[in-house]
Design a protein around this motif. Structure first.
Motif, PDB file in Angstrom:
ATOM      1  N   ARG A  97       7.777   7.597  16.233  1.00 54.74           N
ATOM      2  CA  ARG A  97       7.331   8.986  16.155  1.00 54.74           C
ATOM      3  C   ARG A  97       7.493   9.523  14.742  1.00 54.74           C
ATOM      4  NH1 ARG A  97      11.455  12.882  18.237  1.00 54.74           N
ATOM      5  NH2 ARG A  97      12.249  12.274  16.213  1.00 54.74           N
ATOM      6  N   ASP A  98       8.663   9.285  14.146  1.00 50.15           N
ATOM      7  CA  ASP A  98       8.909   9.771  12.797  1.00 50.15           C
ATOM      8  C   ASP A  98       7.947   9.127  11.799  1.00 50.15           C
ATOM      9  OD1 ASP A  98      10.937  11.257  13.924  1.00 50.15           O
ATOM     10  OD2 ASP A  98      12.564  10.032  13.095  1.00 50.15           O
ATOM     11  N   GLY A  99       7.680   7.842  11.987  1.00 50.11           N
ATOM     12  CA  GLY A  99       6.730   7.153  11.108  1.00 50.11           C
ATOM     13  C   GLY A  99       5.331   7.713  11.230  1.00 50.11           C
ATOM     14  N   LEU A 100       4.913   8.021  12.449  1.00 52.60           N
ATOM     15  CA  LEU A 100       3.578   8.598  12.654  1.00 52.60           C
ATOM     16  C   LEU A 100       3.479   9.984  12.027  1.00 52.60           C
ATOM     17  CD1 LEU A 100       2.854   7.524  16.331  1.00 52.60           C
ATOM     18  CD2 LEU A 100       1.705   6.699  14.270  1.00 52.60           C
ATOM     19  N   ARG A 101       4.533  10.767  12.176  1.00 49.32           N
ATOM     20  CA  ARG A 101       4.529  12.102  11.557  1.00 49.32           C
ATOM     21  C   ARG A 101       4.445  11.977  10.039  1.00 49.32           C
ATOM     22  NH1 ARG A 101       8.893  15.095  15.426  1.00 49.32           N
ATOM     23  NH2 ARG A 101       7.392  15.714  17.011  1.00 49.32           N
ATOM     24  N   HIS A 102       5.198  11.038   9.489  1.00 52.80           N
ATOM     25  CA  HIS A 102       5.143  10.835   8.043  1.00 52.80           C
ATOM     26  C   HIS A 102       3.741  10.376   7.626  1.00 52.80           C
ATOM     27  CE1 HIS A 102       6.104   9.712   3.973  1.00 52.80           C
ATOM     28  NE2 HIS A 102       5.454   8.578   4.226  1.00 52.80           N
ATOM     29  N   ALA A 103       3.195   9.403   8.349  1.00 54.75           N
ATOM     30  CA  ALA A 103       1.877   8.870   7.987  1.00 54.75           C
ATOM     31  C   ALA A 103       0.808   9.951   8.028  1.00 54.75           C
ATOM     32  CB  ALA A 103       1.503   7.715   8.910  1.00 54.75           C
ATOM     33  N   ALA A 104       0.950  10.884   8.946  1.00 55.75           N
ATOM     34  CA  ALA A 104      -0.035  11.960   9.059  1.00 55.75           C
ATOM     35  C   ALA A 104      -0.029  12.856   7.823  1.00 55.75           C
ATOM     36  CB  ALA A 104       0.236  12.795  10.311  1.00 55.75           C
ATOM     37  N   ALA A 105       1.101  12.963   7.143  1.00 57.17           N
ATOM     38  CA  ALA A 105       1.202  13.847   5.982  1.00 57.17           C
ATOM     39  C   ALA A 105       1.491  13.093   4.687  1.00 57.17           C
ATOM     40  CB  ALA A 105       2.318  14.864   6.231  1.00 57.17           C
ATOM     41  N   CYS A 106       1.469  11.790   4.707  1.00 59.68           N
ATOM     42  CA  CYS A 106       1.843  10.974   3.554  1.00 59.68           C
ATOM     43  C   CYS A 106       0.907  11.208   2.367  1.00 59.68           C
ATOM     44  CB  CYS A 106       1.828   9.499   3.936  1.00 59.68           C
ATOM     45  SG  CYS A 106       2.345   8.420   2.587  1.00 59.68           S
ATOM     46  N   PRO A 107       1.480  11.407   1.171  1.00 63.90           N
ATOM     47  CA  PRO A 107       0.649  11.615  -0.009  1.00 63.90           C
ATOM     48  C   PRO A 107       0.114  10.320  -0.627  1.00 63.90           C
ATOM     49  CG  PRO A 107       2.962  11.788  -0.604  1.00 63.90           C
ATOM     50  CD  PRO A 107       2.898  11.593   0.891  1.00 63.90           C
ATOM     51  N   ALA A 108       0.512   9.167  -0.113  1.00 65.33           N
ATOM     52  CA  ALA A 108       0.028   7.898  -0.681  1.00 65.33           C
ATOM     53  C   ALA A 108      -1.491   7.824  -0.552  1.00 65.33           C
ATOM     54  CB  ALA A 108       0.681   6.724   0.043  1.00 65.33           C
ATOM     55  N   PRO A 109      -2.154   7.210  -1.538  1.00 67.03           N
ATOM     56  CA  PRO A 109      -3.624   7.116  -1.495  1.00 67.03           C
ATOM     57  C   PRO A 109      -4.134   6.374  -0.259  1.00 67.03           C
ATOM     58  CG  PRO A 109      -2.766   6.236  -3.573  1.00 67.03           C
ATOM     59  CD  PRO A 109      -1.596   6.607  -2.740  1.00 67.03           C
ATOM     60  N   SER A 110      -3.362   5.427   0.222  1.00 71.66           N
ATOM     61  CA  SER A 110      -3.740   4.647   1.406  1.00 71.66           C
ATOM     62  C   SER A 110      -2.491   4.468   2.261  1.00 71.66           C
ATOM     63  CB  SER A 110      -4.265   3.274   0.966  1.00 71.66           C
ATOM     64  OG  SER A 110      -4.157   2.340   2.009  1.00 71.66           O
ATOM     65  N   HIS A 111      -2.666   4.466   3.555  1.00 70.18           N
ATOM     66  CA  HIS A 111      -1.517   4.243   4.431  1.00 70.18           C
ATOM     67  C   HIS A 111      -0.867   2.894   4.148  1.00 70.18           C
ATOM     68  CE1 HIS A 111      -3.337   7.522   6.807  1.00 70.18           C
ATOM     69  NE2 HIS A 111      -2.061   7.830   6.977  1.00 70.18           N
ATOM     70  N   MET A 112      -1.659   1.914   3.758  1.00 74.63           N
ATOM     71  CA  MET A 112      -1.111   0.587   3.486  1.00 74.63           C
ATOM     72  C   MET A 112      -0.255   0.578   2.223  1.00 74.63           C
ATOM     73  SD  MET A 112      -1.960  -0.800   6.189  1.00 74.63           S
ATOM     74  CE  MET A 112      -1.416  -2.469   5.967  1.00 74.63           C
ATOM     75  N   GLU A 113      -0.335   1.595   1.407  1.00 78.66           N
ATOM     76  CA  GLU A 113       0.506   1.712   0.214  1.00 78.66           C
ATOM     77  C   GLU A 113       1.774   2.506   0.494  1.00 78.66           C
ATOM     78  OE1 GLU A 113      -1.586   2.802  -3.444  1.00 78.66           O
ATOM     79  OE2 GLU A 113      -3.448   2.416  -2.351  1.00 78.66           O
ATOM     80  N   CYS A 114       1.904   3.023   1.670  1.00 80.00           N
ATOM     81  CA  CYS A 114       3.046   3.855   2.039  1.00 80.00           C
ATOM     82  C   CYS A 114       4.152   2.983   2.653  1.00 80.00           C
ATOM     83  CB  CYS A 114       2.602   4.913   3.047  1.00 80.00           C
ATOM     84  SG  CYS A 114       3.970   5.870   3.729  1.00 80.00           S
ATOM     85  N   PRO A 115       5.338   2.949   2.016  1.00 85.86           N
ATOM     86  CA  PRO A 115       6.427   2.127   2.557  1.00 85.86           C
ATOM     87  C   PRO A 115       6.817   2.520   3.989  1.00 85.86           C
ATOM     88  CG  PRO A 115       7.007   2.949   0.378  1.00 85.86           C
ATOM     89  CD  PRO A 115       5.728   3.621   0.770  1.00 85.86           C
ATOM     90  N   SER A 116       6.805   3.806   4.283  1.00 82.97           N
ATOM     91  CA  SER A 116       7.170   4.242   5.634  1.00 82.97           C
ATOM     92  C   SER A 116       6.159   3.748   6.659  1.00 82.97           C
ATOM     93  CB  SER A 116       7.255   5.767   5.699  1.00 82.97           C
ATOM     94  OG  SER A 116       8.326   6.229   4.911  1.00 82.97           O
ATOM     95  N   PHE A 117       4.883   3.798   6.315  1.00 84.92           N
ATOM     96  CA  PHE A 117       3.853   3.323   7.238  1.00 84.92           C
ATOM     97  C   PHE A 117       3.978   1.818   7.419  1.00 84.92           C
ATOM     98  CE2 PHE A 117      -0.457   1.975   8.449  1.00 84.92           C
ATOM     99  CZ  PHE A 117      -0.618   2.765   9.573  1.00 84.92           C
ATOM    100  N   ARG A 118       4.300   1.102   6.363  1.00 83.84           N
ATOM    101  CA  ARG A 118       4.450  -0.353   6.472  1.00 83.84           C
ATOM    102  C   ARG A 118       5.657  -0.698   7.366  1.00 83.84           C
ATOM    103  NH1 ARG A 118       0.736  -3.075   3.818  1.00 83.84           N
ATOM    104  NH2 ARG A 118       1.890  -5.006   3.932  1.00 83.84           N
ATOM    105  N   ARG A 119       6.727   0.099   7.285  1.00 81.55           N
ATOM    106  CA  ARG A 119       7.869  -0.107   8.188  1.00 81.55           C
ATOM    107  C   ARG A 119       7.431   0.128   9.631  1.00 81.55           C
ATOM    108  NH1 ARG A 119      10.807   2.689   4.420  1.00 81.55           N
ATOM    109  NH2 ARG A 119      10.883   4.544   5.711  1.00 81.55           N
TER     110      ARG A 119
END
Length: 148
Positions: A97-119
């Motif tokens: 849940r926390d990862g999805l919330r972060h991914a929804a607002a993540c400033p990374a250009p791509s979700h695949m570049e976001c460490p939290s999304f990769r976790r």
């Protein structure tokens, strides 16, 4: 009580009652015409079955919770083990849940570049070490993502 009364009061279809009887979870006391009859205690048994199902016990595990007389004989260690399983599931779901919330607002250009999304991907794939306990260092030039 006949099967239709038990089904109405327990909130389950008559077919479920017949299935539970076939599995040995409940026992009818006889028949009146073509209708199965049940003792009033069957409602408590059905409540226990519903509770067991809602926390993830299989019907075979639930069957072990009843003695030959239909009375509950619940193994406390089995309950403690299930509680631990639920704790693990809650931790995993909370991390997702926390990862999805972060991914929804993540400033990374791509979700695949976001460490939290990769976790989160690792957690979903069931890889160990993908949960909340592991910290990923901030990327160069970018602050670490904030947790809600």
């Amino acid at each position: 009580m006949d099967i239709s009364e038990v089904a109405r009061r327990a909130g389950v279809p008559a077919s479920t009652l017949r299935f539970y009887e076939q599995k040995g979870l409940i026992v009818s006391t006889g028949r009146r015409g073509l209708r199965r009859q049940f003792a009033p205690g069957v409602l408590e048994q059905l409540a226990l079955i519903a509770l067991g199902r809602s926390v993830g016990f299989s019907l075979d595990e639930i069957a072990l919770m009843f003695g030959a007389d239909g009375q509950p004989r619940i193994d406390r260690q089995l309950l403690a083990n299930k509680a631990e399983e639920l704790d693990q599931a809650i931790r995993r779901l909370t991390a997702m849940r926390d990862g999805l919330r972060h991914a929804a607002a993540c400033p990374a250009p791509s979700h695949m570049e976001c460490p939290s999304f990769r976790r989160l991907l690792g957690l979903a794939a069931g890889r160990p070490g993908s949960g909340r306990g592991r910290k990923t260092p901030a990327r160069k030039g970018r602050p670490a993502p904030k947790r809600p």
